[in-house]
Design an enzyme around this catalytic site. Structure first.
Site, PDB file in Angstrom:
ATOM      1  N   LEU A  32       0.877  -1.169   0.000  1.00  0.00           N
ATOM      2  CA  LEU A  32       0.000   0.000   0.000  1.00  0.00           C
ATOM      3  C   LEU A  32       0.907   1.210   0.000  1.00  0.00           C
ATOM      4  O   LEU A  32       1.876   1.268   0.761  1.00  0.00           O
ATOM      5  CB  LEU A  32      -0.895   0.054   1.245  1.00  0.00           C
ATOM      6  CG  LEU A  32      -2.216  -0.698   1.270  1.00  0.00           C
ATOM      7  CD1 LEU A  32      -2.990  -0.319   2.535  1.00  0.00           C
ATOM      8  CD2 LEU A  32      -3.070  -0.442   0.042  1.00  0.00           C
ATOM      9  N   ASP A  33       0.622   2.184  -0.855  1.00  0.00           N
ATOM     10  CA  ASP A  33       1.409   3.411  -0.860  1.00  0.00           C
ATOM     11  C   ASP A  33       1.381   4.059   0.515  1.00  0.00           C
ATOM     12  O   ASP A  33       0.421   3.909   1.280  1.00  0.00           O
ATOM     13  CB  ASP A  33       0.839   4.418  -1.868  1.00  0.00           C
ATOM     14  CG  ASP A  33       0.964   3.955  -3.300  1.00  0.00           C
ATOM     15  OD1 ASP A  33       1.704   2.991  -3.546  1.00  0.00           O
ATOM     16  OD2 ASP A  33       0.310   4.565  -4.164  1.00  0.00           O
ATOM     17  N   ARG A  34       2.416   4.821   0.796  1.00  0.00           N
ATOM     18  CA  ARG A  34       2.495   5.545   2.075  1.00  0.00           C
ATOM     19  C   ARG A  34       1.232   6.350   2.344  1.00  0.00           C
ATOM     20  O   ARG A  34       0.702   6.351   3.461  1.00  0.00           O
ATOM     21  CB  ARG A  34       3.704   6.473   2.062  1.00  0.00           C
ATOM     22  CG  ARG A  34       3.883   7.284   3.346  1.00  0.00           C
ATOM     23  CD  ARG A  34       4.908   8.372   3.164  1.00  0.00           C
ATOM     24  NE  ARG A  34       4.432   9.384   2.213  1.00  0.00           N
ATOM     25  CZ  ARG A  34       5.165  10.410   1.795  1.00  0.00           C
ATOM     26  NH1 ARG A  34       6.417  10.541   2.202  1.00  0.00           N
ATOM     27  NH2 ARG A  34       4.656  11.285   0.959  1.00  0.00           N
TER      28      ARG A  34
END
Length: 230
Positions: free
Chosen positions: A62-64
């Site tokens: 998951l992206d930051r």
């Protein structure tokens, strides 16, 4: 020293069994350590051992700046089993996004190959490229806010390319709110992309495991403007 983004990871646990944990990751928290240092999810995973000798590990990315459902494998065999499921197309991932503008239709799909912008393997920025990797996203309108010019979308990626949903929405002409990389529109605040739910067919002859993360605080006003009832 600033306050931690994730002061109590246990309070964000959505699902737990012998093989799998699912947590609600907050926006702004990287999953893995990076060159700039700072707090990451890895710093908190020892608190989720629940008696096992090793901490769990993330099964997917998951992206930051993306919030929501993140699956963790509790040991090596679990990670291998879950990794195969996530590498295929059997895990159903559902995201919520609030975008600037929005599609005219109520549902559809985006079939747009993606490739890295730079040959540098450290670069995560992506671009639409006919010679890139096949990338497919199904979408559906869940609500609209004509006054603000925003739309609430359900996004279901069939493939799992880096930044797939962000690039697909931007290339379609309706960038996700708060996206500083692909936005091209309003960039105020935090990225309005949320991993709403996972359905994982982990056990044969059983229904898929389902986990759902509540709408994050930073998206609630925009969601409410589009008709979300809380």
């Amino acid at each position: 020293m600033s306050a931690p983004i994730l002061p109590d990871i246990g309070a964000r646990l959505l699902y737990r069994d012998a093989l799998l944990l699912v947590i609600d990751k907050p926006a702004g928290l990287p999953v893995h350590p990076g060159p700039k240092g700072g707090e990451t999810l890895t710093d908190h995973l020892d608190a989720l051992r629940f008696g096992l000798p090793r901490r769990p590990e993330a099964v997917h990315r998951l992206d930051r700046d993306t919030s929501g459902c993140l699956a963790l494998g509790r040991h090596a065999k679990a990670l291998a089993r879950l990794g195969k499921l996530f590498a295929g197309s059997t895990v159903e991932k559902t995201y919520w996004a609030v975008v600037a503008g929005g599609p005219e239709a109520e549902a559809g799909q985006i079939d747009l190959p993606l490739a890295r912008r730079s040959p540098d393997p450290r670069s995560w920025w992506m671009k639409a490229d006919p010679a890139g990797d096949p990338s497919l996203t199904h979408w559906r309108v869940l609500g609209r806010d004509p006054e603000a010019g925003q739309t609430w979308l359900e996004l279901k990626p069939v493939t799992g390319r880096t930044h797939q949903l962000r690039v697909h929405c931007a290339e379609s002409g309706w960038p996700i709110l708060g996206d500083p990389i692909y936005g091209g529109g309003p960039r105020e605040g935090v990225l309005h992309l949320h991993a709403r739910s996972l359905a994982i067919p982990l056990y044969p002859k059983r229904e898929p495991i389902r986990a759902e993360a509540p709408a994050p605080a930073h998206m609630r006003a925009a969601l409410a403007g589009c008709g979300w009832g809380g």
